[in-house]
Design an enzyme around this catalytic site. Structure first.
Site, PDB file in Angstrom:
ATOM      1  CE  LYS A  66      -3.879  -2.344   2.281  1.00 19.72           C
ATOM      2  NZ  LYS A  66      -3.237  -3.681   2.314  1.00 19.72           N
ATOM      3  CG  ASP A 114       5.036  -2.941  10.367  1.00 16.24           C
ATOM      4  OD1 ASP A 114       3.995  -2.968   9.692  1.00 16.24           O
ATOM      5  OD2 ASP A 114       5.298  -3.769  11.258  1.00 16.24           O
ATOM      6  NE  ARG A 139       4.785  -7.060   9.375  1.00 20.07           N
ATOM      7  CZ  ARG A 139       4.060  -7.610   8.407  1.00 20.07           C
ATOM      8  NH1 ARG A 139       4.206  -8.892   8.115  1.00 20.07           N
ATOM      9  NH2 ARG A 139       3.188  -6.880   7.737  1.00 20.07           N
ATOM     10  CB  CYS A 149      -7.544  -8.558   5.296  1.00 16.59           C
ATOM     11  SG  CYS A 149      -6.278  -9.085   6.474  1.00 16.59           S
TER      12      CYS A 149
END
Length: 553
Positions: free
Chosen positions: A132, A150, A155, A248
């Site tokens: 994104k 993040d 990550r 999600c």
């Protein structure tokens, strides 16, 4: 697929007669797609050589469009196309050139809904692995500021790499808590994206590990986490600015519930309802799924505005499950448009105007439209105001923060010898041996855990300046003094990506004008006009300078 019994029971209760069609979708193949990178999709000012010495059918944007020719477009996402599950686009050299990003179709909706405009300050709060963020960066067109963050340290490496592969030049990559970012930046962002950690029910078909990790308490645990994140996110949105919250998952407590609790605590925010063509299969949010406590805290009228959020169901759309809400903070008149543009390039077949669905709901924040007509081409902007400070010398503005006193001199020498008409996207900052270009829009970031405080230009060793892979990916053909230009499916591209030394015909080493050059030194290796990385040319051999972490395995 073996689904948890509690989950099946919950979905049957929520969906009623629609539940069988929903559960049957788990027997269908997962949806896969890729999105062309708009940062590689427009030739830059220094690209004259592409027209003089290039092949217009096989350069930059043409190469990307040729690659997706014949594929079905993802209706709600700009430059996105469906792929077959059996394909392996991640192995194609175009992927390594950053020409496209592989992304699940429904996951493309939040960035399209947020729709940042060139020159704005944008924050992606829960960004890894970066899909994104690269989508948002493409919409900024090389201007403004993107802070991509993040909290999970492990990550952020993948996040930084994906940002660099995409050729993003004006990004800051951080590894911080939302609270720390709110304290550092305050309410300064025009656009904020919160793609929140969630129970992942919408990804069950794509990733069976999500099924194994789910339990009946998962939604409530994640909802508490989402409330904390949104509390801090509110502090980062400028007056008149916009915030997109997405997940999600399907659980109401993590979707409508999180938004209801947020709105009850933040009356200065309201939902911007959207419209969409009926054939897309989008569904409105479900305010009737709120708990009595959530309705009481929010009030009946505001609770009804939850119908202005968006749900994507896998039995209705060509994608996985998703939820998205577009919110706007009250602000001074004119601070933001009264209408949400939504996915700007959303279109009907053949680019025709599609019928629009009536608004699901509106409130004081205004109604929005997911337009079906393709957006007119944005004004081409390769350099924003933050980059102006870099003009006037090869190194632009300078800010030394310690390190080798000769690092700046070695960097300057590299720019004079190896780059052509290139200007750094911000002030030059030296930290130890490393040289960065940092956007002035970033302000004072002291105290933050910075993975990348700007564009990493390279490292000044004892004897020379070694340009970074990030710099290579942010360049355009014609900005490097030397370029090895490879075509189409040239097997040398694969050999280069595997780390091999090349021995190309000297006529293939060209200068900025596209003509063969007799120079030696750092050479940009390009595939169909898009950079793959650096090599060093000695007149007969191109030594491969692609770092191991960037090679094809």
């Amino acid at each position: 697929m073996a689904l948890p019994k509690e989950y099946v029971t919950m979905m049957r209760e929520l969906l009623g007669e629609e539940a069988e069609a929903f559960l049957a979708s788990y027997g269908e193949p997962k949806r896969t797609a890729l999105r062309l990178n708009a940062l590689k999709d427009e030739p830059g000012e220094a690209d004259g050589a592409e027209k003089k010495g290039g092949d217009e059918e096989n350069d930059g944007p043409q190469a990307g469009r040729s690659f997706v020719r014949g594929r079905d477009p993802v209706a709600w996402a700009e430059g996105a196309y469906y792929t077959d599950e059996t394909e392996r686009p991640g192995k194609h050299p175009y992927y390594y050139a950053g020409l496209y990003y592989i992304q699940e179709p429904s996951a493309m909706l939040p960035a399209e809904l947020l729709d940042p405009q060139p020159g704005q300050r944008v924050l992606d709060l829960c960004a890894a692995p970066g899909g994104k963020s690269t989508q948002l960066a493409a919409k900024l067109r090389g201007t403004g500021l993107l802070v991509t963050n993040d909290l999970a340290t492990e990550r952020t490496k993948a996040l930084a790499k994906n940002i660099e592969r995409a050729g993003v030049r004006g990004a800051v990559v951080t590894n911080e808590s939302p609270a720390k970012l709110a304290s550092a930046f305050g309410a300064t962002f025009d656009r904020v994206l919160v793609d929140a950690p969630c129970s992942g029910e919408g990804m069950f078909r794509k990733d069976e590990d999500m099924v194994r990790q789910w339990d009946a308490e998962s939604p409530a645990r994640y909802a508490a986490m989402q409330d904390d994140i949104m509390k801090e996110a509110a502090k980062l949105v400028a007056p008149g600015g916009r915030l997109v919250y997405s997940t999600c998952t399907f659980s109401p407590v993590e979707n409508e519930g999180t938004i209801a609790r947020f709105l009850a605590a933040h009356p200065e925010f309201g939902i911007v309802a959207t419209r969409w063509p009926a054939e897309w299969g989008f569904a409105p949010g479900r305010p009737e799924w709120l708990t009595p406590e959530e309705v009481s805290a929010l009030g009946q009228a505001r609770a009804a505005t939850l119908a202005g959020t968006i749900r994507l169901w896998p039995h209705r759309v060509r994608g996985e499950g998703h939820f998205a809400a577009l919110l706007q903070r009250a602000g001074a008149e004119g601070a933001e448009s009264e209408t949400a543009n939504g996915p700007a390039s959303a279109r009907a077949s053949a680019g025709a105007e599609a019928p629009e669905r009536p608004k699901a709901n509106e409130n004081a924040a205004g109604g929005g439209s997911l337009k079906s007509a393709k957006r007119g081409k944005r004004n081409r902007t390769d350099r924003g105001g933050a980059e102006a400070a870099g003009r006037g010398s090869p190194a632009g503005g300078r800010e030394r923060t310690g390190g080798d006193a000769d690092a700046l001199e070695r960097y300057d020498a590299f720019v004079r010898e190896s780059l052509h008409g290139w200007e750094p996207p911000g002030k030059i900052r030296i930290k130890g041996d490393y040289v960065y270009a940092v956007s002035e829009l970033a302000g004072n970031m002291q105290g933050l855990r910075l993975v990348r405080e700007g564009l990493l230009l390279g490292r000044a060793t004892k004897h020379r300046f070694e340009p970074s892979q990030a710099l290579a990916m942010g360049l355009k053909f014609g900005q490097a003094a030397l370029c090895l230009r490879l075509r189409g499916d040239d097997e040398r591209a694969i050999r280069y990506l595997k780390g091999e030394t090349l021995q190309p015909d000297p006529q293939m080493i060209t200068g900025p004008d596209g003509e063969p050059s007799r120079m030696r030194g750092w050479t940009l290796v390009c595939l169909d006009g898009c950079p793959l990385g650096w090599g060093r040319w000695d007149g007969a051999t191109l030594k491969n300078e692609l770092l191991p972490g960037w090679r094809q395995v």
